[in-house]
Scaffold this motif. Structure first.
Motif, PDB file in Angstrom:
ATOM      1  N   ASP A 222      34.348  48.516  41.780  1.00  0.00           N
ATOM      2  CA  ASP A 222      33.346  49.554  41.566  1.00  0.00           C
ATOM      3  C   ASP A 222      34.110  50.879  41.505  1.00  0.00           C
ATOM      4  N   ALA A 223      34.705  51.132  40.359  1.00  0.00           N
ATOM      5  CA  ALA A 223      35.590  52.298  40.200  1.00  0.00           C
ATOM      6  C   ALA A 223      34.876  53.594  40.554  1.00  0.00           C
ATOM      7  N   ASP A 224      33.645  53.753  40.091  1.00  0.00           N
ATOM      8  CA  ASP A 224      32.917  55.003  40.325  1.00  0.00           C
ATOM      9  C   ASP A 224      32.552  55.170  41.802  1.00  0.00           C
ATOM     10  N   GLY A 225      31.961  54.141  42.393  1.00  0.00           N
ATOM     11  CA  GLY A 225      31.531  54.233  43.782  1.00  0.00           C
ATOM     12  C   GLY A 225      32.683  54.388  44.755  1.00  0.00           C
ATOM     13  N   LEU A 226      33.751  53.627  44.556  1.00  0.00           N
ATOM     14  CA  LEU A 226      34.908  53.716  45.450  1.00  0.00           C
ATOM     15  C   LEU A 226      35.590  55.072  45.330  1.00  0.00           C
ATOM     16  N   ALA A 227      35.691  55.595  44.110  1.00  0.00           N
ATOM     17  CA  ALA A 227      36.299  56.920  43.922  1.00  0.00           C
ATOM     18  C   ALA A 227      35.472  57.987  44.619  1.00  0.00           C
ATOM     19  N   GLU A 228      34.164  57.886  44.490  1.00  0.00           N
ATOM     20  CA  GLU A 228      33.265  58.855  45.120  1.00  0.00           C
ATOM     21  C   GLU A 228      33.423  58.859  46.641  1.00  0.00           C
ATOM     22  N   ARG A 229      33.668  57.681  47.211  1.00  0.00           N
ATOM     23  CA  ARG A 229      33.829  57.568  48.670  1.00  0.00           C
ATOM     24  C   ARG A 229      35.279  57.723  49.124  1.00  0.00           C
ATOM     25  N   GLY A 230      36.206  57.911  48.179  1.00  0.00           N
ATOM     26  CA  GLY A 230      37.620  58.044  48.530  1.00  0.00           C
ATOM     27  C   GLY A 230      38.221  56.749  49.056  1.00  0.00           C
ATOM     28  N   GLU A 231      37.731  55.606  48.561  1.00  0.00           N
ATOM     29  CA  GLU A 231      38.161  54.300  49.073  1.00  0.00           C
ATOM     30  C   GLU A 231      38.878  53.441  48.039  1.00  0.00           C
ATOM     31  N   THR A 232      39.240  53.997  46.903  1.00  0.00           N
ATOM     32  CA  THR A 232      39.800  53.181  45.827  1.00  0.00           C
ATOM     33  C   THR A 232      41.069  52.451  46.244  1.00  0.00           C
ATOM     34  N   LEU A 233      42.056  53.163  46.747  1.00  0.00           N
ATOM     35  CA  LEU A 233      43.325  52.515  47.087  1.00  0.00           C
ATOM     36  C   LEU A 233      43.170  51.475  48.191  1.00  0.00           C
ATOM     37  N   PRO A 234      42.518  51.787  49.315  1.00  0.00           N
ATOM     38  CA  PRO A 234      42.386  50.744  50.334  1.00  0.00           C
ATOM     39  C   PRO A 234      41.600  49.525  49.835  1.00  0.00           C
ATOM     40  N   ALA A 235      40.566  49.744  49.022  1.00  0.00           N
ATOM     41  CA  ALA A 235      39.801  48.617  48.490  1.00  0.00           C
ATOM     42  C   ALA A 235      40.669  47.779  47.557  1.00  0.00           C
ATOM     43  N   TRP A 236      41.451  48.445  46.740  1.00  0.00           N
ATOM     44  CA  TRP A 236      42.310  47.750  45.780  1.00  0.00           C
ATOM     45  C   TRP A 236      43.311  46.862  46.507  1.00  0.00           C
ATOM     46  N   ILE A 237      43.948  47.408  47.530  1.00  0.00           N
ATOM     47  CA  ILE A 237      44.914  46.625  48.311  1.00  0.00           C
ATOM     48  C   ILE A 237      44.209  45.442  48.972  1.00  0.00           C
ATOM     49  N   GLU A 238      43.051  45.692  49.560  1.00  0.00           N
ATOM     50  CA  GLU A 238      42.345  44.623  50.256  1.00  0.00           C
ATOM     51  C   GLU A 238      41.861  43.529  49.309  1.00  0.00           C
ATOM     52  N   VAL A 239      41.328  43.893  48.151  1.00  0.00           N
ATOM     53  CA  VAL A 239      40.841  42.857  47.244  1.00  0.00           C
ATOM     54  C   VAL A 239      42.008  42.019  46.731  1.00  0.00           C
ATOM     55  N   MET A 240      43.151  42.636  46.504  1.00  0.00           N
ATOM     56  CA  MET A 240      44.313  41.853  46.059  1.00  0.00           C
ATOM     57  C   MET A 240      44.795  40.918  47.164  1.00  0.00           C
ATOM     58  N   LYS A 241      44.820  41.397  48.399  1.00  0.00           N
ATOM     59  CA  LYS A 241      45.199  40.532  49.529  1.00  0.00           C
ATOM     60  C   LYS A 241      44.236  39.363  49.655  1.00  0.00           C
ATOM     61  N   GLU A 242      42.945  39.673  49.644  1.00  0.00           N
ATOM     62  CA  GLU A 242      41.941  38.621  49.815  1.00  0.00           C
ATOM     63  C   GLU A 242      41.941  37.638  48.652  1.00  0.00           C
ATOM     64  N   ALA A 243      42.070  38.148  47.439  1.00  0.00           N
ATOM     65  CA  ALA A 243      42.031  37.276  46.266  1.00  0.00           C
ATOM     66  C   ALA A 243      43.249  36.363  46.203  1.00  0.00           C
ATOM     67  N   THR A 244      44.433  36.890  46.494  1.00  0.00           N
ATOM     68  CA  THR A 244      45.607  36.022  46.462  1.00  0.00           C
ATOM     69  C   THR A 244      45.560  35.011  47.608  1.00  0.00           C
ATOM     70  N   SER A 245      45.055  35.418  48.753  1.00  0.00           N
ATOM     71  CA  SER A 245      44.879  34.452  49.853  1.00  0.00           C
ATOM     72  C   SER A 245      43.893  33.361  49.457  1.00  0.00           C
ATOM     73  N   TYR A 246      42.801  33.763  48.835  1.00  0.00           N
ATOM     74  CA  TYR A 246      41.815  32.782  48.377  1.00  0.00           C
ATOM     75  C   TYR A 246      42.462  31.805  47.391  1.00  0.00           C
ATOM     76  N   ALA A 247      43.223  32.336  46.445  1.00  0.00           N
ATOM     77  CA  ALA A 247      43.854  31.498  45.425  1.00  0.00           C
ATOM     78  C   ALA A 247      44.771  30.451  46.055  1.00  0.00           C
ATOM     79  N   PHE A 248      45.617  30.886  46.966  1.00  0.00           N
ATOM     80  CA  PHE A 248      46.610  29.968  47.512  1.00  0.00           C
ATOM     81  C   PHE A 248      46.095  29.153  48.692  1.00  0.00           C
ATOM     82  N   ASP A 249      45.242  29.745  49.518  1.00  0.00           N
ATOM     83  CA  ASP A 249      44.791  29.056  50.731  1.00  0.00           C
ATOM     84  C   ASP A 249      43.489  28.281  50.530  1.00  0.00           C
ATOM     85  N   GLU A 250      42.553  28.817  49.770  1.00  0.00           N
ATOM     86  CA  GLU A 250      41.274  28.139  49.550  1.00  0.00           C
ATOM     87  C   GLU A 250      41.317  27.195  48.344  1.00  0.00           C
TER      88      GLU A 250
END
Length: 174
Positions: free
Chosen positions: A89-117
């Motif tokens: 959600d590029a617009d919403g995350l930018a508005e809340r100043g959360e883009t970078l932390p969200a980006w890092i977290e989604v990549m961590k969670e997605a790669t964990s899901y890919a390899f672990d789940e």
């Protein structure tokens, strides 16, 4: 600090279809997508009907602090390999100043899901050459880039770079 209770990936449902299309159609997401046109409601409904019934696909909703913050797509799941992509959600995350932390977290969670789940050994994807920020983040997560290729999509010539990450090369969380 955001706790893991506030972060999650969950399977997308029929209730998420409109939100997924709205996020995908944000200009920031269209600018870095191979298909850059605005997705119509009918086009999206047809995609969802096909995708939601396809056993080689997983569409996940990334939630951050109880709000939909992105979509993660795994496709061509076959044995120990799959391809993936995501958008936030590029617009919403930018508005809340959360883009970078969200980006890092989604990549961590997605790669964990890919390899672990999903039990993958190899995760692949594609990135547009001009998307320098994503390419840098991919390198941070130890994805390697393949040979760029020229394509035509939505009336424009683009350079697409294949990426891949092997399970044993991934960054491990603390």
């Amino acid at each position: 600090m955001v706790s893991t209770v506030d972060l999650m990936l969950r399977p997308a449902t029929e209730h998420d279809v409109d939100t997924m299309r709205l996020l995908r159609n944000q200009q920031a997401n269209r600018d870095v997508s191979i298909q850059s046109h605005e997705i119509t409601a009918d086009e999206h409904a047809a995609w969802w009907a096909k995708t939601s019934a396809d056993p080689t696909r997983r569409v996940l909703i990334y939630e951050r602090e109880g709000m939909t913050a992105g979509v993660v797509n795994f496709f061509d799941i076959e044995g120990s390999t799959a391809a993936w992509g995501f958008f936030l959600d590029a617009d919403g995350l930018a508005e809340r100043g959360e883009t970078l932390p969200a980006w890092i977290e989604v990549m961590k969670e997605a790669t964990s899901y890919a390899f672990d789940e999903l039990g993958l050994e190899l995760l692949t994807g594609e990135v547009l050459e001009h998307n320098a920020v994503v390419r840098q983040m991919n390198r941070r997560f130890r994805f390697t880039e393949g040979t760029p290729e020229q394509r035509y999509a939505d009336g424009r010539e683009i350079t697409v770079i294949p990426i891949s990450l092997r399970k044993q090369d991934r960054r491990k969380g603390k």
